[in-house]
Motif scaffolding. Structure first.
Motif, PDB file in Angstrom:
ATOM      1  N   ILE A  48       0.834  -1.198   0.000  1.00  0.00           N
ATOM      2  CA  ILE A  48       0.000   0.000   0.000  1.00  0.00           C
ATOM      3  C   ILE A  48       0.873   1.253   0.000  1.00  0.00           C
ATOM      4  O   ILE A  48       0.601   2.215  -0.717  1.00  0.00           O
ATOM      5  CB  ILE A  48      -0.963   0.006   1.210  1.00  0.00           C
ATOM      6  CG1 ILE A  48      -1.864  -1.227   1.194  1.00  0.00           C
ATOM      7  CG2 ILE A  48      -1.774   1.284   1.253  1.00  0.00           C
ATOM      8  CD1 ILE A  48      -2.736  -1.373  -0.013  1.00  0.00           C
ATOM      9  N   ASN A  49       1.934   1.245   0.792  1.00  0.00           N
ATOM     10  CA  ASN A  49       2.843   2.397   0.830  1.00  0.00           C
ATOM     11  C   ASN A  49       3.564   2.586  -0.504  1.00  0.00           C
ATOM     12  O   ASN A  49       3.753   3.719  -0.958  1.00  0.00           O
ATOM     13  CB  ASN A  49       3.853   2.247   1.962  1.00  0.00           C
ATOM     14  CG  ASN A  49       3.213   2.421   3.316  1.00  0.00           C
ATOM     15  OD1 ASN A  49       2.195   3.097   3.454  1.00  0.00           O
ATOM     16  ND2 ASN A  49       3.783   1.782   4.325  1.00  0.00           N
ATOM     17  N   LYS A  50       3.951   1.495  -1.145  1.00  0.00           N
ATOM     18  CA  LYS A  50       4.572   1.566  -2.473  1.00  0.00           C
ATOM     19  C   LYS A  50       3.587   2.167  -3.475  1.00  0.00           C
ATOM     20  O   LYS A  50       3.951   3.040  -4.271  1.00  0.00           O
ATOM     21  CB  LYS A  50       4.998   0.169  -2.924  1.00  0.00           C
ATOM     22  CG  LYS A  50       5.536   0.103  -4.323  1.00  0.00           C
ATOM     23  CD  LYS A  50       5.793  -1.331  -4.753  1.00  0.00           C
ATOM     24  CE  LYS A  50       6.115  -1.391  -6.236  1.00  0.00           C
ATOM     25  NZ  LYS A  50       6.177  -2.768  -6.734  1.00  0.00           N
ATOM     26  N   PHE A  51       2.350   1.721  -3.419  1.00  0.00           N
ATOM     27  CA  PHE A  51       1.308   2.235  -4.306  1.00  0.00           C
ATOM     28  C   PHE A  51       1.098   3.725  -4.080  1.00  0.00           C
ATOM     29  O   PHE A  51       1.016   4.508  -5.027  1.00  0.00           O
ATOM     30  CB  PHE A  51       0.014   1.458  -4.073  1.00  0.00           C
ATOM     31  CG  PHE A  51      -1.173   1.992  -4.811  1.00  0.00           C
ATOM     32  CD1 PHE A  51      -1.230   1.948  -6.192  1.00  0.00           C
ATOM     33  CD2 PHE A  51      -2.241   2.538  -4.123  1.00  0.00           C
ATOM     34  CE1 PHE A  51      -2.328   2.439  -6.886  1.00  0.00           C
ATOM     35  CE2 PHE A  51      -3.344   3.035  -4.796  1.00  0.00           C
ATOM     36  CZ  PHE A  51      -3.385   2.980  -6.183  1.00  0.00           C
ATOM     37  N   ARG A  52       1.035   4.136  -2.816  1.00  0.00           N
ATOM     38  CA  ARG A  52       0.862   5.555  -2.486  1.00  0.00           C
ATOM     39  C   ARG A  52       1.993   6.397  -3.063  1.00  0.00           C
ATOM     40  O   ARG A  52       1.762   7.425  -3.693  1.00  0.00           O
ATOM     41  CB  ARG A  52       0.790   5.735  -0.974  1.00  0.00           C
ATOM     42  CG  ARG A  52       0.596   7.195  -0.560  1.00  0.00           C
ATOM     43  CD  ARG A  52       0.886   7.424   0.895  1.00  0.00           C
ATOM     44  NE  ARG A  52       2.287   7.089   1.156  1.00  0.00           N
ATOM     45  CZ  ARG A  52       2.708   6.519   2.275  1.00  0.00           C
ATOM     46  NH1 ARG A  52       1.873   6.222   3.239  1.00  0.00           N
ATOM     47  NH2 ARG A  52       3.985   6.242   2.443  1.00  0.00           N
TER      48      ARG A  52
END
Length: 110
Positions: A48-52
């Motif tokens: 999720i952090n990578k996507f953000r």
């Protein structure tokens, strides 16, 4: 479960109209392509952090907030359906959007 199957099932059970269907599919397509994840069991906080981070390099904050909103709804459906125990999108915060205030009145000098 495949993420694409999840969004299709979500639409099947909660479809509002064709524009909403298109939006949910579009957001899921974006998530799959930018995160590199295709199954529900691969989703975690790091993904999720990578996507953000990928999204905020490419889109405006208001677009990112829309992505979060749509993905929260889809993943809440997954939790209610018993496909997963955790919705990582619920932990994300919205990004503050700058307010573009356009003054519609003229000053005395103008």
């Amino acid at each position: 479960m495949q993420l694409w199957s999840l969004v299709e099932e979500f639409i099947l059970f909660t479809s509002f109209n064709s524009r909403s269907d298109f939006r949910y599919k579009s957001v899921m397509r974006t998530f799959i392509s930018r995160s590199g994840v295709e199954t529900l069991d691969q989703v975690n906080s790091q993904i999720i952090n990578k996507f953000r981070d990928e999204c905020l390099k490419r889109v405006k904050p208001v677009t990112w907030n829309g992505y979060i909103r749509q993905l929260r709804i889809i993943f809440n459906f997954a939790v209610k359906s018993g496909y997963t125990d955790n919705n990582y999108f619920n932990k994300l915060q919205y990004v503050k959007c700058p307010k573009n205030i356009v003054n519609k009145t003229l000053s005395i000098e103008e």
